[in-house]
Design a protein around this motif. Sequence first.
Motif, PDB file in Angstrom:
ATOM      1  N   PHE A  86       0.845  -1.201   0.000  1.00 44.40           N
ATOM      2  CA  PHE A  86       0.000   0.000   0.000  1.00 44.40           C
ATOM      3  C   PHE A  86       0.872   1.239   0.000  1.00 44.40           C
ATOM      4  O   PHE A  86       1.875   1.312   0.724  1.00 44.40           O
ATOM      5  CB  PHE A  86      -0.908   0.023   1.230  1.00 44.40           C
ATOM      6  CG  PHE A  86      -1.598   1.352   1.433  1.00 44.40           C
ATOM      7  CD1 PHE A  86      -2.585   1.771   0.562  1.00 44.40           C
ATOM      8  CD2 PHE A  86      -1.223   2.194   2.477  1.00 44.40           C
ATOM      9  CE1 PHE A  86      -3.211   3.003   0.722  1.00 44.40           C
ATOM     10  CE2 PHE A  86      -1.836   3.420   2.662  1.00 44.40           C
ATOM     11  CZ  PHE A  86      -2.838   3.830   1.777  1.00 44.40           C
ATOM     12  N   ARG A  87       0.499   2.232  -0.827  1.00 42.67           N
ATOM     13  CA  ARG A  87       1.202   3.499  -0.836  1.00 42.67           C
ATOM     14  C   ARG A  87       0.193   4.643  -0.739  1.00 42.67           C
ATOM     15  O   ARG A  87      -0.793   4.691  -1.495  1.00 42.67           O
ATOM     16  CB  ARG A  87       2.043   3.659  -2.114  1.00 42.67           C
ATOM     17  CG  ARG A  87       3.176   2.646  -2.224  1.00 42.67           C
ATOM     18  CD  ARG A  87       4.216   2.830  -1.135  1.00 42.67           C
ATOM     19  NE  ARG A  87       5.324   1.883  -1.256  1.00 42.67           N
ATOM     20  CZ  ARG A  87       5.382   0.714  -0.611  1.00 42.67           C
ATOM     21  NH1 ARG A  87       4.390   0.359   0.204  1.00 42.67           N
ATOM     22  NH2 ARG A  87       6.411  -0.090  -0.763  1.00 42.67           N
ATOM     23  N   LEU A  88       0.452   5.529   0.217  1.00 45.90           N
ATOM     24  CA  LEU A  88      -0.407   6.691   0.448  1.00 45.90           C
ATOM     25  C   LEU A  88       0.014   7.792  -0.525  1.00 45.90           C
ATOM     26  O   LEU A  88       0.820   8.667  -0.200  1.00 45.90           O
ATOM     27  CB  LEU A  88      -0.265   7.165   1.893  1.00 45.90           C
ATOM     28  CG  LEU A  88      -1.173   8.304   2.342  1.00 45.90           C
ATOM     29  CD1 LEU A  88      -2.625   7.858   2.411  1.00 45.90           C
ATOM     30  CD2 LEU A  88      -0.725   8.821   3.718  1.00 45.90           C
ATOM     31  N   VAL A  89      -0.518   7.738  -1.738  1.00 41.35           N
ATOM     32  CA  VAL A  89      -0.136   8.689  -2.779  1.00 41.35           C
ATOM     33  C   VAL A  89      -1.355   9.046  -3.615  1.00 41.35           C
ATOM     34  O   VAL A  89      -2.359   8.334  -3.616  1.00 41.35           O
ATOM     35  CB  VAL A  89       0.953   8.114  -3.723  1.00 41.35           C
ATOM     36  CG1 VAL A  89       2.256   7.888  -2.984  1.00 41.35           C
ATOM     37  CG2 VAL A  89       0.480   6.833  -4.383  1.00 41.35           C
ATOM     38  N   ARG A  90      -1.249  10.142  -4.319  1.00 41.84           N
ATOM     39  CA  ARG A  90      -2.286  10.541  -5.269  1.00 41.84           C
ATOM     40  C   ARG A  90      -1.851  10.145  -6.669  1.00 41.84           C
ATOM     41  O   ARG A  90      -0.753  10.471  -7.107  1.00 41.84           O
ATOM     42  CB  ARG A  90      -2.545  12.051  -5.203  1.00 41.84           C
ATOM     43  CG  ARG A  90      -3.661  12.499  -6.160  1.00 41.84           C
ATOM     44  CD  ARG A  90      -4.162  13.883  -5.783  1.00 41.84           C
ATOM     45  NE  ARG A  90      -3.188  14.920  -6.041  1.00 41.84           N
ATOM     46  CZ  ARG A  90      -3.050  15.555  -7.201  1.00 41.84           C
ATOM     47  NH1 ARG A  90      -3.820  15.223  -8.233  1.00 41.84           N
ATOM     48  NH2 ARG A  90      -2.156  16.507  -7.352  1.00 41.84           N
ATOM     49  N   THR A  91      -2.718   9.430  -7.358  1.00 40.13           N
ATOM     50  CA  THR A  91      -2.444   9.022  -8.730  1.00 40.13           C
ATOM     51  C   THR A  91      -2.755  10.176  -9.674  1.00 40.13           C
ATOM     52  O   THR A  91      -3.824  10.778  -9.596  1.00 40.13           O
ATOM     53  CB  THR A  91      -3.298   7.796  -9.107  1.00 40.13           C
ATOM     54  OG1 THR A  91      -3.047   6.758  -8.162  1.00 40.13           O
ATOM     55  CG2 THR A  91      -2.960   7.307 -10.494  1.00 40.13           C
ATOM     56  N   THR A  92      -1.824  10.477 -10.575  1.00 42.53           N
ATOM     57  CA  THR A  92      -2.009  11.614 -11.475  1.00 42.53           C
ATOM     58  C   THR A  92      -2.436  11.204 -12.879  1.00 42.53           C
ATOM     59  O   THR A  92      -2.920  12.031 -13.643  1.00 42.53           O
ATOM     60  CB  THR A  92      -0.714  12.435 -11.565  1.00 42.53           C
ATOM     61  OG1 THR A  92       0.361  11.576 -11.973  1.00 42.53           O
ATOM     62  CG2 THR A  92      -0.379  13.057 -10.208  1.00 42.53           C
ATOM     63  N   GLY A  93      -2.257   9.935 -13.246  1.00 45.70           N
ATOM     64  CA  GLY A  93      -2.668   9.527 -14.582  1.00 45.70           C
ATOM     65  C   GLY A  93      -2.135   8.162 -14.944  1.00 45.70           C
ATOM     66  O   GLY A  93      -1.441   7.494 -14.155  1.00 45.70           O
ATOM     67  N   VAL A  94      -2.470   7.734 -16.162  1.00 50.17           N
ATOM     68  CA  VAL A  94      -2.037   6.438 -16.648  1.00 50.17           C
ATOM     69  C   VAL A  94      -1.559   6.585 -18.087  1.00 50.17           C
ATOM     70  O   VAL A  94      -2.130   7.344 -18.870  1.00 50.17           O
ATOM     71  CB  VAL A  94      -3.187   5.402 -16.553  1.00 50.17           C
ATOM     72  CG1 VAL A  94      -4.409   5.856 -17.323  1.00 50.17           C
ATOM     73  CG2 VAL A  94      -2.730   4.038 -17.047  1.00 50.17           C
ATOM     74  N   ASN A  95      -0.482   5.884 -18.422  1.00 52.61           N
ATOM     75  CA  ASN A  95       0.018   5.828 -19.789  1.00 52.61           C
ATOM     76  C   ASN A  95      -0.281   4.431 -20.317  1.00 52.61           C
ATOM     77  O   ASN A  95       0.372   3.458 -19.939  1.00 52.61           O
ATOM     78  CB  ASN A  95       1.529   6.108 -19.826  1.00 52.61           C
ATOM     79  CG  ASN A  95       2.056   6.233 -21.238  1.00 52.61           C
ATOM     80  OD1 ASN A  95       1.662   5.496 -22.138  1.00 52.61           O
ATOM     81  ND2 ASN A  95       2.973   7.178 -21.445  1.00 52.61           N
ATOM     82  N   LEU A  96      -1.271   4.339 -21.191  1.00 51.72           N
ATOM     83  CA  LEU A  96      -1.709   3.044 -21.683  1.00 51.72           C
ATOM     84  C   LEU A  96      -0.686   2.405 -22.610  1.00 51.72           C
ATOM     85  O   LEU A  96      -0.578   1.178 -22.678  1.00 51.72           O
ATOM     86  CB  LEU A  96      -3.059   3.187 -22.397  1.00 51.72           C
ATOM     87  CG  LEU A  96      -4.198   3.714 -21.522  1.00 51.72           C
ATOM     88  CD1 LEU A  96      -5.428   3.999 -22.365  1.00 51.72           C
ATOM     89  CD2 LEU A  96      -4.529   2.731 -20.414  1.00 51.72           C
ATOM     90  N   ALA A  97       0.073   3.216 -23.309  1.00 47.71           N
ATOM     91  CA  ALA A  97       1.067   2.682 -24.242  1.00 47.71           C
ATOM     92  C   ALA A  97       2.192   1.960 -23.511  1.00 47.71           C
ATOM     93  O   ALA A  97       2.668   0.902 -23.949  1.00 47.71           O
ATOM     94  CB  ALA A  97       1.628   3.805 -25.111  1.00 47.71           C
TER      95      ALA A  97
END
Length: 445
Positions: A86-97
Amino acid sequence: MLYIDHFTLNIPDTTKPRVIIIGGGFAGMNLIKNLSGKDFQIVLFDRQNYNGFWPLLYQVATAGLEPDAIAEPMRKMFTGKEDFHFRLVRTTGVNLATKTVSTLIGDLTYDYLVIATGTKSNFFGNEMIKQYAFPLKRMRHALDLRSHLLQVFEQANMINDAALHQSFLNIVIAGGGPTGVEVAGALAEMRKYILPCDYKGIDFEKMNIYLVEGNDRLLPAMSPQSSSWTMRYLQKKGILVKVSTRVKSYDGKLVTLGNGDEIPAQTLIWAAGVTGELLNGLPAGSLERSRILVDEFNQVKGLSNVFAIGDIALMKTAEYPNGHPGVAQPAIQMGKHLAQNLTRRLRKKSFLPFQYFNKGSLAVIGRNGAVGDLPGNIHLTGFLAWMTYLFVHIFYLIGFRNKLVVLSNWIYRFFTYQRGNRLIIRPYVHKEDKAGQEFVDRYLE
């Protein structure tokens, strides 16, 4: 000092398929519970380190329960689970490629990505309402609202100006869904049984609780029988219900309704709608009405090995053409089902389609008062629905301690009519509320 430049995700390399889960709500937690750490490396990203039982959030906001009675630390929930991180972080996005998830402190590649980010309050583009109203979607919202309400009553007890005094005693709730009616019922009970004992100098007969709903009936997602019973029950408790109208604007002091009515009020509670917590990087073709389109396997439309579960997922079926309801049961069942499918994929078996079992809907409006729509066209009202509500919510609470704490609190309140958590521990004021800030600085700090 926060040394964020030195932070790293610090997830160990693995030869097992890595499942990254974004969001630790009902859907994410049930996925993790049912995934084997022997088969997968499981990585959870979330902005809070606990899982909460959000149907009881309104009771924290109205001083009925403390936060730790309805929440459990995620690390405690999965103590001893193999290869869980587990990591207490905010996800900023995803790179599908590149099959990469980006966070504020680094990127991580995935084999399977599961988006379970849920929803947030929808203010429909009204920035002023967003600035001044109190949403009720997260624990900090409940604590802010609780502190604000208690401060409002403290200040009302020291105000002689009649008009200003009345504005402190007016509370407006926008949204007549389950959250709105539950908050209204809880406030009505506080007004009758608790506040007159605490504040002898205030005439709580003058305290007005308004419930504003844009549809032509309360609880629009439930049956007409439940809606009409709820309307009669709340009106009997003195709630001023306004249907077929909406809150148009709010500047922190004056609530303006769509029909032109104006209500001077220091408190607007916002329960009027939600919108999806979307993730940057998803193609526009996979989105609809602020939710993520998924197929019958919860796989995001047009993508492989990317899934969405819970409130954020929009799975259209013949029975649910607009997607499943945004309540706990679809999220719980989707999490369990996806765990089964990912395990099947590992065993080189085909996916099984998701089938939702509707266990019904419940809403509590006050002491001995609740409504329920159950399978088989069964409708419960009053004491029987209330007892059903209590049993169901105790059953689904996480951990024996939480079940015991909530049950003991409810028994105590049943016999004493008291709410024991009326502490202003973290004073709250809006940034632009200079009078409120002066009160906090002078009297509470």
